[in-house]
Structures are given as structure tokens and as C-alpha cells.
Write an enzyme that holds these catalytic residues in place. Structure first.
Site, short mmCIF file in Angstrom:
data_model
loop_
_atom_site.label_atom_id
_atom_site.label_comp_id
_atom_site.label_asym_id
_atom_site.label_seq_id
_atom_site.Cartn_x
_atom_site.Cartn_y
_atom_site.Cartn_z
N ASP A 36 35.10 57.67 -60.35
CA ASP A 36 35.71 57.24 -59.10
C ASP A 36 34.64 56.48 -58.30
OD1 ASP A 36 37.34 57.39 -56.65
OD2 ASP A 36 35.98 59.00 -56.07
N ASP A 38 34.57 55.81 -54.17
CA ASP A 38 34.21 56.37 -52.86
C ASP A 38 33.99 57.88 -52.94
OD1 ASP A 38 34.74 54.15 -50.62
OD2 ASP A 38 36.21 53.91 -52.22
#
Ligand code: MG
Length: 282
Positions: A36, A38
Site C-alpha cells: 500500500d 499512504d
């Protein structure tokens, strides 16, 4: 974070887990590393527009992307064009909008495209109804939308989240999901981060899969690798399908560094540091 969260969360990455991963990858044909963005690669900041990949993290990602037998994918809730710009590395698979936008194919699945007008309609309504809420940002990501609550006064966040849920409920074909200081508006389509991971696993069936993520939408990714104990949660929360966790993005950087060394040594005999502190800065 509460003590209870930490108690219920999976164990921290330890030397034994690293050894197991190293041994498995050495036996297999390679590593499929899905991450991922953020809160995982990039530390969370007040304004999502300011989120950047730390220099060292970028360097290690590049080394991994260039390593033979390592496939790297960044799978984010951000719009694909935004994600590409922020990572800006070659030889990486990119998936935006929680996997609904695939960089390799440069196309949007039909089922998602059909729901675009519904998402658009929710965005228009929210921009009007939330216009007066200070610090509230409605981000139109075209296939999905994100309402950012981080800048909204604390005493109004619940009200804004409820308004997003109610508005989405009044439009056919969309639903909401909540993450860290965000409410997402998503089409009623069964595609998520897990779907992307499954596609990548199909393309690289002999690679050992890992998925590293911090938020609730990453659970989809963890489930897609749970048969190989490959889920790595960043942070701490209960009710996760991740197998292990690391404290924060700075430890993800260390994990990437360990993987770079392991990839260079063909994963056969990479030291893991002490058993107490297997991932330590150099
Ligand atoms: Mg995240």
C-alpha cells in the site's frame, strides 16, 4: 492506539518470520511484494497532497524492482495517475482506486465504468452539502471518491461521516467504507486490493506473496496472501488477517532493506540481526 489494540494485534515481525520468508523465497522462484502507499510506504501527513515517498524507501523499492525474481506492486486507494506520480519508479506494477484501475492494462473494468455516474452524483451532492464545513475535502477520484476528515474540526467529524453515509445510501450502486480520517465512496463492485493480488499471483504462481498495508481496505490484500502467512500490518489494530505487524512506515523501510539484502543473497542465508531486534537501522 490502546493497549487492548496492541494485545489483540498480530505479533511484531521477528527473526523467525524473516527466516521463514527467506527460506521460502529461496526455495521458490521469487518474491511477489505488494505494498500500500499512504501509511505504509509514505508516512501519514495532515494534507494527503503532501504525502511523499521517503528517499531511502524509494531507493530500496528501486533496488527490489530491479532485482531478478522480485515482482513489486504498489496497490493504493489513490487515483492511478496520482499514485504513479508520487512513486515514479519503473518496473513496478501500479494499481489505483483500490485496484479498480490497473496500470498494466490502462483500462477500467466494465463493471466499474458502469458505476461512474453514481459516484459522480454522490461527489456533486457532497460538494454542495459539505461546502461550508471547514477543512473538509471531497476528492473526486473518478471511479471512487474520498472525503477527507483530517482537516475537519473534531466535533464535526462524526456529522460529516454520517452525511457521506446518508448521501451514498440515497444513490443506487455505491457504498461507503471508512479508513483513517477518511470516508470512501465506492461502486458496488466486488473488486478490491485482494483482486489485484490474486491476478498478480496468477501471473507469478511460483513467487512467495507478501502484502504490506496499514488500513482497513488492506485487509482484502492480507486475505489474498493469508494461505502463505504473507500479510504484514503497519501499525496496530485488532481484527486483522495479517500474520505479523511492524510499528510504522520507518520499519517498512527497514523491511525493504532486509529484502534487498536477501534478494542479493538469493534469500539463502541473509542474517536477520538479533532475535530481539531483527530489523535494525544500519
Ligand atoms: Mg494506507
Amino acid at each position: 492506539m490502546t493497549g487492548t489494540d496492541a494485545d489483540d494485534a498480530p505479533p511484531l515481525v521477528d527473526a523467525a518470520w524473516l527466516r521463514t520468508v527467506g527460506e521460502r523465497v529461496a526455495e521458490a522462484d521469487g518474491l511477489l511484494l505488494c505494498l500500500d502507499f499512504d501509511g505504509t510506504l509514505a508516512p501519514i501527513v495532515d494534507d494527503p497532497d503532501d504525502a511523499t515517498l521517503p528517499r531511502e524507501t524509494r531507493q530500496r523499492l528501486r533496488q527490489l524492482a530491479n532485482a531478478p525474481d522480485v515482482t513489486v506492486a504498489v496497490v493504493s486507494g489513490r487515483e492511478l495517475s496520482d499514485l504513479r506520480e508520487r512513486v515514479d519508479l519503473e518496473d513496478i506494477h501500479y494499481a489505483g482506486n483500490h485496484g479498480m484501475e490497473l496500470g498494466d492494462e490502462a483500462r477500467v473494468p466494465d463493471a466499474v465504468a458502469e458505476h461512474q455516474p453514481a459516484v459522480r452524483s454522490v461527489v456533486d451532492r457532497l460538494r454542495e452539502s459539505l461546502a461550508d464545513v471547514p477543512g473538509c475535502r471531497v476528492e473526486d477520484k473518478h471511479l471512487t471518491a474520498t472525503v477527507h476528515l483530517r482537516g475537519v474540526p473534531d466535533d464535526r467529524q462524526a456529522e460529516v461521516a454520517a452525511a457521506v453515509r446518508d448521501t451514498a445510501a440515497s444513490v443506487d450502486g455505491v457504498h461507503t467504507s471508512e479508513g483513517k480520517a477518511i470516508v470512501e465512496v465506492r461502486p458496488d463492485v466486488d473488486l478490491g486490493k485482494g483482486w489485484v493480488v490474486e491476478r498478480l499471483r496468477d501471473a507469478h504462481p511460483d513467487h512467495v506473496p507478501l502484502f504490506v498495508g496499514d488500513d482497513v481496505t488492506d485487509e482484502d490484500g492480507f486475505r489474498a496472501v493469508s494461505d502463505r502467512d504473507g500479510g504484514v500490518l503497519v501499525g496496530s489494530r485488532p481484527d486483522t488477517d495479517a500474520t505479523v505487524r511492524v510499528p510504522g512506515p520507518e520499519t517498512v523501510t527497514l523491511l525493504l532493506g532486509w529484502l534487498v539484502e536477501a534478494a542479493t543473497d538469493s534469500f539463502a542465508s541473509t542474517p536477520v540481526g538479533s532475535d530481539d531486534a531483527p530489523l535494525t537501522p544500519k
